[in-house]
Design a protein around this motif. Structure first.
Motif, PDB file in Angstrom:
ATOM      1  N   ALA A  57      21.631 -37.137 -19.234  1.00 45.75           N
ATOM      2  CA  ALA A  57      21.697 -36.451 -17.936  1.00 45.75           C
ATOM      3  C   ALA A  57      20.572 -35.432 -17.792  1.00 45.75           C
ATOM      4  N   GLU A  58      20.003 -34.975 -18.924  1.00 47.98           N
ATOM      5  CA  GLU A  58      18.921 -33.993 -18.886  1.00 47.98           C
ATOM      6  C   GLU A  58      17.547 -34.653 -18.714  1.00 47.98           C
ATOM      7  N   THR A  59      17.506 -35.991 -18.792  1.00 50.44           N
ATOM      8  CA  THR A  59      16.222 -36.699 -18.668  1.00 50.44           C
ATOM      9  C   THR A  59      15.770 -36.713 -17.214  1.00 50.44           C
ATOM     10  N   PRO A  60      14.555 -36.210 -16.907  1.00 44.80           N
ATOM     11  CA  PRO A  60      14.097 -36.164 -15.503  1.00 44.80           C
ATOM     12  C   PRO A  60      13.781 -37.535 -14.919  1.00 44.80           C
ATOM     13  N   ASP A  61      13.452 -38.490 -15.781  1.00 39.64           N
ATOM     14  CA  ASP A  61      13.094 -39.833 -15.319  1.00 39.64           C
ATOM     15  C   ASP A  61      14.356 -40.673 -15.194  1.00 39.64           C
ATOM     16  N   ALA A  62      14.831 -40.881 -13.966  1.00 38.48           N
ATOM     17  CA  ALA A  62      16.076 -41.613 -13.737  1.00 38.48           C
ATOM     18  C   ALA A  62      15.977 -43.057 -14.204  1.00 38.48           C
ATOM     19  N   ILE A  63      14.806 -43.663 -14.060  1.00 38.93           N
ATOM     20  CA  ILE A  63      14.644 -45.062 -14.472  1.00 38.93           C
ATOM     21  C   ILE A  63      14.748 -45.193 -15.986  1.00 38.93           C
ATOM     22  N   SER A  64      14.036 -44.320 -16.693  1.00 38.23           N
ATOM     23  CA  SER A  64      14.077 -44.350 -18.152  1.00 38.23           C
ATOM     24  C   SER A  64      15.497 -44.086 -18.663  1.00 38.23           C
ATOM     25  N   ALA A  65      16.174 -43.100 -18.053  1.00 34.98           N
ATOM     26  CA  ALA A  65      17.546 -42.780 -18.464  1.00 34.98           C
ATOM     27  C   ALA A  65      18.460 -43.975 -18.256  1.00 34.98           C
ATOM     28  N   PHE A  66      18.287 -44.682 -17.146  1.00 36.62           N
ATOM     29  CA  PHE A  66      19.130 -45.835 -16.844  1.00 36.62           C
ATOM     30  C   PHE A  66      18.949 -46.933 -17.886  1.00 36.62           C
ATOM     31  N   HIS A  67      17.700 -47.217 -18.249  1.00 38.29           N
ATOM     32  CA  HIS A  67      17.448 -48.264 -19.238  1.00 38.29           C
ATOM     33  C   HIS A  67      17.983 -47.867 -20.632  1.00 38.29           C
ATOM     34  N   GLN A  68      17.835 -46.610 -20.969  1.00 40.44           N
ATOM     35  CA  GLN A  68      18.388 -46.148 -22.248  1.00 40.44           C
ATOM     36  C   GLN A  68      19.904 -46.263 -22.250  1.00 40.44           C
ATOM     37  N   LEU A  69      20.517 -46.001 -21.093  1.00 37.86           N
ATOM     38  CA  LEU A  69      21.977 -46.119 -20.989  1.00 37.86           C
ATOM     39  C   LEU A  69      22.421 -47.560 -21.233  1.00 37.86           C
ATOM     40  N   GLN A  70      21.661 -48.522 -20.733  1.00 33.71           N
ATOM     41  CA  GLN A  70      22.036 -49.928 -20.942  1.00 33.71           C
ATOM     42  C   GLN A  70      22.014 -50.284 -22.439  1.00 33.71           C
ATOM     43  N   GLN A  71      21.052 -49.704 -23.153  1.00 33.15           N
ATOM     44  CA  GLN A  71      20.991 -49.938 -24.597  1.00 33.15           C
ATOM     45  C   GLN A  71      22.200 -49.326 -25.297  1.00 33.15           C
ATOM     46  N   LEU A  72      22.605 -48.130 -24.826  1.00 31.97           N
ATOM     47  CA  LEU A  72      23.793 -47.482 -25.405  1.00 31.97           C
ATOM     48  C   LEU A  72      25.047 -48.304 -25.135  1.00 31.97           C
ATOM     49  N   HIS A  73      25.112 -48.893 -23.950  1.00 31.12           N
ATOM     50  CA  HIS A  73      26.264 -49.752 -23.626  1.00 31.12           C
ATOM     51  C   HIS A  73      26.306 -50.977 -24.535  1.00 31.12           C
ATOM     52  N   GLN A  74      25.132 -51.522 -24.819  1.00 30.15           N
ATOM     53  CA  GLN A  74      25.081 -52.674 -25.711  1.00 30.15           C
ATOM     54  C   GLN A  74      25.606 -52.301 -27.093  1.00 30.15           C
ATOM     55  N   GLU A  75      25.179 -51.135 -27.578  1.00 27.99           N
ATOM     56  CA  GLU A  75      25.652 -50.674 -28.890  1.00 27.99           C
ATOM     57  C   GLU A  75      27.143 -50.366 -28.853  1.00 27.99           C
ATOM     58  N   TYR A  76      27.605 -49.806 -27.745  1.00 26.49           N
ATOM     59  CA  TYR A  76      29.031 -49.462 -27.644  1.00 26.49           C
ATOM     60  C   TYR A  76      29.881 -50.730 -27.711  1.00 26.49           C
ATOM     61  N   ARG A  77      29.428 -51.773 -27.004  1.00 24.94           N
ATOM     62  CA  ARG A  77      30.197 -53.020 -27.005  1.00 24.94           C
ATOM     63  C   ARG A  77      30.208 -53.671 -28.382  1.00 24.94           C
ATOM     64  N   GLU A  78      29.120 -53.485 -29.123  1.00 22.09           N
ATOM     65  CA  GLU A  78      29.013 -54.132 -30.424  1.00 22.09           C
ATOM     66  C   GLU A  78      29.688 -53.323 -31.540  1.00 22.09           C
ATOM     67  N   THR A  79      30.133 -52.129 -31.204  1.00 17.54           N
ATOM     68  CA  THR A  79      30.839 -51.297 -32.192  1.00 17.54           C
ATOM     69  C   THR A  79      32.325 -51.663 -32.203  1.00 17.54           C
ATOM     70  N   GLY A  80      32.889 -51.758 -33.374  1.00 14.46           N
ATOM     71  CA  GLY A  80      34.298 -52.142 -33.516  1.00 14.46           C
ATOM     72  C   GLY A  80      35.251 -51.144 -32.882  1.00 14.46           C
ATOM     73  N   PRO A  81      36.539 -51.473 -32.862  1.00 13.87           N
ATOM     74  CA  PRO A  81      37.538 -50.619 -32.214  1.00 13.87           C
ATOM     75  C   PRO A  81      37.844 -49.363 -33.031  1.00 13.87           C
ATOM     76  N   VAL A  82      38.454 -48.411 -32.350  1.00 15.15           N
ATOM     77  CA  VAL A  82      38.967 -47.195 -32.989  1.00 15.15           C
ATOM     78  C   VAL A  82      40.492 -47.262 -32.936  1.00 15.15           C
ATOM     79  N   ALA A  83      41.106 -46.257 -33.461  1.00 19.77           N
ATOM     80  CA  ALA A  83      42.576 -46.223 -33.439  1.00 19.77           C
ATOM     81  C   ALA A  83      43.067 -46.349 -32.007  1.00 19.77           C
ATOM     82  N   LYS A  84      44.191 -47.039 -31.825  1.00 16.56           N
ATOM     83  CA  LYS A  84      44.686 -47.317 -30.484  1.00 16.56           C
ATOM     84  C   LYS A  84      44.879 -46.069 -29.659  1.00 16.56           C
ATOM     85  N   GLU A  85      45.381 -44.993 -30.290  1.00 19.57           N
ATOM     86  CA  GLU A  85      45.666 -43.781 -29.529  1.00 19.57           C
ATOM     87  C   GLU A  85      44.376 -43.075 -29.052  1.00 19.57           C
ATOM     88  N   LEU A  86      43.188 -43.466 -29.579  1.00 20.06           N
ATOM     89  CA  LEU A  86      41.930 -42.814 -29.181  1.00 20.06           C
ATOM     90  C   LEU A  86      41.046 -43.700 -28.308  1.00 20.06           C
TER      91      LEU A  86
END
Length: 600
Positions: free
Chosen positions: A221-250
């Motif tokens: 959110a602190e990145t001034p370049d909205a385009i760059s931030a958006f592309h970095q976010l997509q990479q984070l989403h890819q990593e998030y999806r590829e990360t295994g589950p956590v405890a159900k309550e979390l």
């Protein structure tokens, strides 16, 4: 009802993902390099053509637009310089551009590479699809043997790593493929009978990783370049999806945090495109206005070279303003530029055609004037003064009816023609000199006639005109007078004669004007446009009379400038001039009468 894990999966599937169009627009809207000339563009195109990296469509399109924008501007500048340096636009030829040919060749290579790359990527996507389908089948098989789940855990983790390594699949299969994968992964975890410590350790590691991903997303959110931030976010989403589950309550809590951070970036990203879109729409509006202006200039009537110069300057100013405006929306950018260029091309085409026709007209006019010069040369040594004078006057009238030629040539031709005329009239005037004694007798006769004319100014009656004409005839029959007295008696005679003619003409003109005014109602009754037609006829007559007056006065200038003794030819021309002027005045009064009638 969905359990918490299914809700989490559904939420992840609904998160805003970059489509192909979004990616393309993102690249297009990103800050682009500004190229100063065609060579710079060519070097970049050549670099892309020779590179092993995949050519980006938006950059290739951008380079093509910039190249031809520079190419058109350069071509127009060369034409402008050519004309400014005295070049004939009719003979101007566009020289083949080696840079353009090289540009086309490199673009052809890029096109072939992109086509080949596209086919390879499509095949790779199909292969990746099959690989992921195979992984899903393997995980699905593990779920069918719950008792073997603990033993299969290492194989399961290996399949997950293999899944991460496999990249693009066909877009139309991606969502369904992802749903099936997540479904069987979760089912495997639910069946997994690891010991409590190992399972909690696995959940803990996944939580730590997802927490770091949340922090990274929040920091974007602190990145001034909205385009760059958006592309970095997509990479984070890819990593998030590829990360295994956590405890159900979390699971819901950690996902809510990641989603909230994503929403901030997505809003900034959307805002950036909204602002950019608004700017492009404004650019399109401004460029459309310029197109309308330049199209209006093209429709303007150009009667002479001054009009063409004025409108050319206006076109150049519009072109300069165009260069200060940024890009329009992608779907309209090329179209609006083609519209602008078409109008410019049409203007310069019409201009070239005009000067080509004018050149032909100049040639015809020059030929006509040369023919008159030859006729004047053939007459210049004639001693038949009266007949030849009339011929010279007719040549002078004809000269005035011929159109213009280039100034330098026109001045030279006029000097030659005028010199021949002057030479003849000087000779004609010199040949009219009589003896001195006869001249003094003639002077006394003319003085007597002038005194008789003066006496008539006090008289009136219908026979006044006949008396004046009789004395004028007598005066004209008298020969030359002494040179020193010529101007004085001439001025005295014409002063009293002008006074008499004015009286006669005024009376006659008044009668004719009154008759004309009385008939205006009858003219108006002929139809709606009758008065306008009559006025137009009078205007043509007015211009014709003015031209005749000017011709006679010019010829009088020739005679008066070099004549040593007055003669009947000068007197006759003066009377004609005065009569024509009276006619001009009468026609002018008739026109005023029509205008007054129309206002009433």
């Amino acid at each position: 009802m969905m359990d918490s894990q299914e809700q989490t999966l559904e939420q992840e599937r609904n998160i805003q993902q970059p489509t192909a169009e979004t990616e393309q627009n993102a690249l297009q809207q990103h800050e682009r390099k500004q190229y100063q000339n065609k060579q710079e563009v060519l070097e970049r195109v050549r670099e892309i053509a020779q590179s092993d990296e995949a050519p980006q469509k938006d950059e290739v399109d951008y380079l093509k637009t910039v190249f031809y924008k520079l190419h058109t501007a350069e071509r127009e500048a060369k034409l402008k310089d050519y004309i400014a340096n005295g070049g004939n636009p009719d003979t101007y030829q566009i020289v083949p551009d080696e840079t353009e040919e090289a540009f086309k060749a490199e673009m052809s290579i890029i096109k072939e590479r992109r086509q080949k790359l596209f086919l390879e990527q499509e095949q790779e996507k199909q292969d990746n699809l099959q690989k992921k389908l195979d992984i899903i089948e393997k995980i699905k098989a593990m779920i069918t043997s719950p008792e073997e789940a603990n033993k299969s855990y290492k194989d399961f983790k290996a399949l997950q790593e293999e899944w991460k390594e496999i990249k693009n699949v066909p877009v139309e299969k991606a969502n369904e493929l992802w749903r099936n994968y997540q479904l069987y992964v979760e089912q495997f975890y639910d069946l997994l009978k690891l010991n409590s410590e190992a399972r909690e350790y696995d959940f803990k590691k996944n939580l730590e990783k997802k927490t770091r991903l949340c922090e990274a997303a929040e920091k974007l959110a602190e990145t001034p370049d909205a385009i760059s931030a958006f592309h970095q976010l997509q990479q984070l989403h890819q990593e998030y999806r590829e990360t295994g589950p956590v405890a159900k309550e979390l699971r819901e809590e950690i996902w809510a945090r990641f989603k909230a951070a994503s929403t901030v970036i997505n809003k900034k990203h959307q805002q950036y495109f909204d602002e950019r879109k608004a700017q492009e729409e404004e650019n399109l509006t401004r460029k459309t206005a310029l197109c309308e202006k330049i199209e209006a200039v093209v429709k303007e009537d150009n009667k002479n070279s001054n009009d063409w110069d004025k409108h050319t300057k206006a076109i150049m100013e519009l072109q300069a303003e165009w260069k200060t405006i940024g890009f329009a929306p992608q779907k309209m950018n090329v179209k609006i530029f083609e519209r602008f260029r078409k109008a410019c091309d049409e203007f310069f085409k019409n201009k070239a055609e005009y000067f080509r026709n004018r050149k032909e007209e100049y040639k015809n006019n020059a030929d006509k004037k040369r023919a008159l010069i030859e006729k004047a040369k053939a007459l210049q040594d004639s001693t038949d003064w009266k007949s030849t004078s009339d011929k010279f006057i007719n040549l002078q009238k004809e000269w005035k009816t011929i159109g213009t030629v280039p100034k330098k040539m026109g001045d030279q031709m006029w000097q030659e023609f005028n010199g021949i005329c002057n030479k003849f009239f000087e000779a004609a005037n010199a040949a009219g000199a009589g003896t001195r004694s006869a001249e003094h007798q003639n002077l006394n006769k003319k003085r007597e006639i002038v005194e008789q004319l003066k006496a008539l100014t006090e008289q009136a009656g219908d026979d006044l005109q006949a008396k004046v004409q009789k004395l004028v005839a007598e005066y004209q029959a008298v020969g030359h007078v002494p040179y020193k007295e010529k101007d004085k008696i001439y001025e005295e005679y014409h002063a009293i004669l002008d006074k008499l003619y004015k009286t006669l003409n005024i009376n006659s003109a008044k009668r004719r004007l009154n008759n004309f005014k009385d008939n205006l109602k009858q003219v108006a009754g002929r139809g709606e446009n009758a008065l306008d037609n009559e006025r137009a006829r009078l205007m043509r007559q007015y211009e014709q009379l003015k031209n005749e007056v000017q011709t006679y006065e010019n010829n009088l200038g020739f005679l008066n400038a070099s004549s040593k003794k007055g003669n009947s030819l000068i007197d006759e021309m003066n009377r004609k001039v005065q009569k024509l002027k009276d006619q001009v005045q009468l026609v002018r009064e008739k026109i005023k009468a029509i205008d007054s009638n129309k206002q009433q």
